[in-house]
Motif scaffolding. Structure first.
Motif, mmCIF file in Angstrom:
data_model
loop_
_atom_site.group_PDB
_atom_site.id
_atom_site.type_symbol
_atom_site.label_atom_id
_atom_site.label_comp_id
_atom_site.label_asym_id
_atom_site.label_seq_id
_atom_site.Cartn_x
_atom_site.Cartn_y
_atom_site.Cartn_z
ATOM 1 N N ARG A 1 0.831 -1.210 0.000
ATOM 2 C CA ARG A 1 0.000 0.000 0.000
ATOM 3 C C ARG A 1 0.862 1.256 0.000
ATOM 4 O O ARG A 1 0.553 2.233 -0.699
ATOM 5 C CB ARG A 1 -0.931 -0.010 1.216
ATOM 6 C CG ARG A 1 -2.065 -1.021 1.123
ATOM 7 C CD ARG A 1 -3.155 -0.702 2.132
ATOM 8 N NE ARG A 1 -2.644 -0.708 3.486
ATOM 9 C CZ ARG A 1 -2.662 -1.766 4.285
ATOM 10 N NH1 ARG A 1 -3.167 -2.904 3.856
ATOM 11 N NH2 ARG A 1 -2.188 -1.699 5.515
ATOM 12 N N GLU B 1 2.284 1.675 -3.425
ATOM 13 C CA GLU B 1 1.248 2.162 -4.335
ATOM 14 C C GLU B 1 0.975 3.642 -4.095
ATOM 15 O O GLU B 1 0.796 4.419 -5.044
ATOM 16 C CB GLU B 1 -0.029 1.343 -4.136
ATOM 17 C CG GLU B 1 -1.193 1.744 -5.035
ATOM 18 C CD GLU B 1 -0.919 1.478 -6.501
ATOM 19 O OE1 GLU B 1 -1.658 2.013 -7.344
ATOM 20 O OE2 GLU B 1 0.047 0.731 -6.806
ATOM 21 N N HIS B 2 0.951 4.030 -2.799
ATOM 22 C CA HIS B 2 0.738 5.443 -2.467
ATOM 23 C C HIS B 2 1.872 6.300 -3.020
ATOM 24 O O HIS B 2 1.634 7.367 -3.616
ATOM 25 C CB HIS B 2 0.646 5.599 -0.953
ATOM 26 C CG HIS B 2 0.491 7.015 -0.502
ATOM 27 N ND1 HIS B 2 -0.667 7.738 -0.681
ATOM 28 C CD2 HIS B 2 1.374 7.867 0.118
ATOM 29 C CE1 HIS B 2 -0.506 8.959 -0.202
ATOM 30 N NE2 HIS B 2 0.715 9.062 0.288
ATOM 31 N N ARG C 1 3.790 5.528 -5.520
ATOM 32 C CA ARG C 1 3.701 5.526 -6.981
ATOM 33 C C ARG C 1 2.685 6.562 -7.461
ATOM 34 O O ARG C 1 2.942 7.308 -8.418
ATOM 35 C CB ARG C 1 3.305 4.138 -7.481
ATOM 36 C CG ARG C 1 3.324 3.998 -8.998
ATOM 37 C CD ARG C 1 2.701 2.684 -9.421
ATOM 38 N NE ARG C 1 1.279 2.649 -9.129
ATOM 39 C CZ ARG C 1 0.349 3.246 -9.883
ATOM 40 N NH1 ARG C 1 0.699 3.934 -10.967
ATOM 41 N NH2 ARG C 1 -0.929 3.164 -9.557
ATOM 42 N N ILE C 2 1.530 6.606 -6.782
ATOM 43 C CA ILE C 2 0.500 7.572 -7.157
ATOM 44 C C ILE C 2 0.995 8.998 -6.942
ATOM 45 O O ILE C 2 0.795 9.881 -7.790
ATOM 46 C CB ILE C 2 -0.784 7.307 -6.357
ATOM 47 C CG1 ILE C 2 -1.392 5.953 -6.771
ATOM 48 C CG2 ILE C 2 -1.799 8.420 -6.569
ATOM 49 C CD1 ILE C 2 -2.580 5.541 -5.939
ATOM 50 N N GLN C 3 1.667 9.231 -5.786
ATOM 51 C CA GLN C 3 2.196 10.564 -5.516
ATOM 52 C C GLN C 3 3.237 10.960 -6.559
ATOM 53 O O GLN C 3 3.256 12.103 -7.037
ATOM 54 C CB GLN C 3 2.815 10.594 -4.112
ATOM 55 C CG GLN C 3 1.800 10.484 -2.986
ATOM 56 C CD GLN C 3 0.848 11.668 -2.966
ATOM 57 O OE1 GLN C 3 1.241 12.804 -3.206
ATOM 58 N NE2 GLN C 3 -0.421 11.402 -2.686
ATOM 59 N N THR C 4 4.104 9.992 -6.907
ATOM 60 C CA THR C 4 5.120 10.271 -7.931
ATOM 61 C C THR C 4 4.468 10.591 -9.267
ATOM 62 O O THR C 4 4.890 11.513 -9.986
ATOM 63 C CB THR C 4 6.057 9.058 -8.075
ATOM 64 O OG1 THR C 4 6.674 8.782 -6.812
ATOM 65 C CG2 THR C 4 7.136 9.330 -9.108
ATOM 66 N N GLN C 5 3.424 9.833 -9.606
ATOM 67 C CA GLN C 5 2.715 10.084 -10.859
ATOM 68 C C GLN C 5 2.055 11.459 -10.843
ATOM 69 O O GLN C 5 2.090 12.188 -11.844
ATOM 70 C CB GLN C 5 1.670 8.992 -11.082
ATOM 71 C CG GLN C 5 0.920 9.121 -12.402
ATOM 72 C CD GLN C 5 -0.054 7.980 -12.623
ATOM 73 O OE1 GLN C 5 -0.121 7.053 -11.817
ATOM 74 N NE2 GLN C 5 -0.808 8.044 -13.703
ATOM 75 N N ILE C 6 1.463 11.817 -9.689
ATOM 76 C CA ILE C 6 0.828 13.134 -9.576
ATOM 77 C C ILE C 6 1.864 14.240 -9.741
ATOM 78 O O ILE C 6 1.650 15.227 -10.473
ATOM 79 C CB ILE C 6 0.104 13.259 -8.223
ATOM 80 C CG1 ILE C 6 -1.116 12.327 -8.195
ATOM 81 C CG2 ILE C 6 -0.322 14.697 -7.969
ATOM 82 C CD1 ILE C 6 -1.808 12.273 -6.853
ATOM 83 N N HIS C 7 3.024 14.082 -9.063
ATOM 84 C CA HIS C 7 4.080 15.090 -9.182
ATOM 85 C C HIS C 7 4.591 15.179 -10.617
ATOM 86 O O HIS C 7 4.862 16.282 -11.120
ATOM 87 C CB HIS C 7 5.230 14.747 -8.236
ATOM 88 C CG HIS C 7 4.872 14.872 -6.789
ATOM 89 N ND1 HIS C 7 3.949 15.787 -6.323
ATOM 90 C CD2 HIS C 7 5.309 14.188 -5.689
ATOM 91 C CE1 HIS C 7 3.828 15.671 -5.015
ATOM 92 N NE2 HIS C 7 4.637 14.709 -4.604
ATOM 93 N N GLU D 1 2.889 14.444 -13.334
ATOM 94 C CA GLU D 1 1.861 15.103 -14.139
ATOM 95 C C GLU D 1 1.847 16.606 -13.884
ATOM 96 O O GLU D 1 1.682 17.406 -14.816
ATOM 97 C CB GLU D 1 0.494 14.492 -13.823
ATOM 98 C CG GLU D 1 0.343 13.056 -14.320
ATOM 99 C CD GLU D 1 -0.981 12.444 -13.911
ATOM 100 O OE1 GLU D 1 -1.721 13.114 -13.150
ATOM 101 O OE2 GLU D 1 -1.282 11.313 -14.347
#
Length: 204
Positions: free
Chosen positions: A122, A125-126, A128-134, A136
């Motif tokens: 988890r 995954e969190h 990864r999502i934060q990295t993807q948001i940054h 983007e």
């Protein structure tokens, strides 16, 4: 007469002694059988020390069939066999309890490892999502900066074009103004030359 009476009395004593000994034998056998029965009735010890219980039963049976001179030894052996069966059952119970606790410990460790792995998954995954948001957001800012730079460059181009056009118009206006001034000067110069002869002819 006395001797037959003594013999009868002695026989009676032997019979009583035999009956008492038989009663003692029955009591010892019953006591040992009762201990085995208690062992069998204990559900927590079910199926444990089966071989030792069999040996104890066989030893008790030998007490019941032993001769008088062998009875004490047979009773001792039977008592030890019953005690051995009891101890063996308790030892096996303890061993099974240790095995059960060890299995529970292993299951708890596996469950703890599973929960730790799930928590790590988890968190990954969190992240990864934060990295993807940054990423983007950075891409959005980069595109916005590029668009702003392109708009600025376009505006500067427009301003340069406007300034160039205004400068060209100004140069053209100045050129026309200079041309008009030159023509005006020429006209004035030509007009002055025409007036001079007329002034001479008017003299007396």
């Amino acid at each position: 007469m006395i001797r037959p009476l003594l013999m009868i009395a002695f026989a009676a004593l032997l019979a009583v002694a035999g009956t008492a000994r038989a009663a003692d034998d029955d009591a010892d056998v019953a006591r040992l059988n009762q201990r085995l029965q208690q062992l069998d009735d204990n559900l927590s010890l079910a199926g444990m020390a089966s071989y030792e219980r069999l040996q104890a039963r066989q030893a008790i049976e030998r007490v019941a069939t032993a001769r008088s001179r062998d009875r004490a030894n047979a009773l001792y052996v039977a008592d030890r066999r019953v005690e051995t069966a009891e101890i063996a059952a308790r030892i096996e119970q303890g061993r099974r309890e240790v095995d059960r606790l060890e299995r529970e410990r292993s299951e708890m460790l596996v469950e703890a490892s599973r929960r730790e792995a799930e928590r790590a998954r988890r968190e990954a995954e969190h992240l990864r999502i934060q990295t993807q948001i940054h990423a983007e957001e950075a891409e959005h800012l980069r595109l916005a900066a590029e668009q702003e730079a392109a708009a600025r460059q376009q505006a500067e181009g427009v301003l340069n074009d406007v300034a160039g056009a205004q400068a060209a118009k100004l140069r053209a206006a100045r050129k026309r103004q200079a041309e008009l001034a030159r023509r005006e000067a020429e006209l004035m110069s030509a007009g002055g030359n025409v007036d001079k002869p007329e002034s001479k002819s008017s003299k007396p």
